[in-house]
Enzyme design. Structure first.
Site, PDB file in Angstrom:
ATOM      1  N   ASP A  20      85.266  59.227  81.603  1.00 15.01           N
ATOM      2  CA  ASP A  20      85.426  58.683  82.950  1.00 15.01           C
ATOM      3  C   ASP A  20      84.170  57.898  83.301  1.00 15.01           C
ATOM      4  O   ASP A  20      83.057  58.279  82.909  1.00 15.01           O
ATOM      5  CB  ASP A  20      85.642  59.799  83.967  1.00 15.01           C
TER       6      ASP A  20
ATOM      7  N   ASP B 116      93.591  56.836  84.338  1.00 12.44           N
ATOM      8  CA  ASP B 116      93.906  57.604  85.543  1.00 12.44           C
ATOM      9  C   ASP B 116      94.502  56.690  86.614  1.00 12.44           C
ATOM     10  O   ASP B 116      95.487  57.049  87.282  1.00 12.44           O
ATOM     11  CB  ASP B 116      92.651  58.277  86.100  1.00 12.44           C
TER      12      ASP B 116
END
Length: 200
Positions: free
Chosen positions: A159, A173
């Site tokens: 991330d 995501d």
């Protein structure tokens, strides 16, 4: 009319034989299913194209930020409101459920199988877009879970998008969330994946 047919040798259709006197009716009847099948193939193609674009963008962005930004100070994109900061997330989207890595991997694989089953009857372009976003995002994060450390099916997802006062996430995501929102909208509007409208 009967005399002309007797002379030319053209048999007169018998009453109740079901013969269609409209020219080209049979050709039109066979062409319609073929056109429907063609529309279905085009929608599957759109789903796969969207999924591939999402997957490549997610994979490329992760490779880039890991190579350039990991173990470095956060990079300010819009001051402190939006930064790029690499973290390794073993949980779900937005760092939820970090102790359930294997379970989340199974869920991602199940989502891919379900999308593949729905795609067999996919005639709706909006549904193709929504499912393509879900499929590309699921494959993106599943790739991390399979190939990244600490091990197969236990890998940590990369991330790096870090808004202020919010969880860090990635492009996969984002695609999954956007696909889910679009599916909710399509469902409320009564549009099914096969292109038909239903009323509750």
């Amino acid at each position: 009319m009967a005399e002309a047919e007797r002379i030319t040798g053209t048999p007169e259709p018998e009453p109740g034989s079901g013969a269609d006197s409209t020219p080209g009716a049979e050709a039109a009847g066979t062409a319609e299913p073929e056109q429907s099948a063609g529309r279905g193939k085009r929608r599957i193609g759109a789903l796969l194209l969207v999924a591939l674009l999402v997957y490549l963008l997610d994979l490329g962005s992760k490779l880039l930020v890991v190579a350039k930004l990991e173990h470095h100070a956060p990079v300010e994109v819009i001051g402190t409101l939006l930064q790029f900061e690499v973290i390794r997330n073993r949980g779900a989207a937005f760092s939820i459920g970090e102790a359930l890595t294997i379970f989340l991997t199974i869920i991602a694989a199940t989502v891919i199988v379900v999308i593949a089953r729905i795609a067999r009857k996919l005639y709706s372009l909006p549904w193709a877009l929504a499912l393509g976003l879900l499929l590309g995002g699921a494959f993106g994060n599943l790739t991390d879970r399979i190939f990244r450390s600490p091990g197969v099916f236990e890998g940590a997802v990369v991330d790096f998008i870090a808004p202020a006062h919010f969880a860090v996430f990635n492009l996969a995501d984002s695609a999954i969330v956007c696909g889910g929102i679009l599916i909710v909208i399509l469902s409320f509007r009564g549009l099914d994946p096969d292109g038909t409208l239903h009323k509750d």
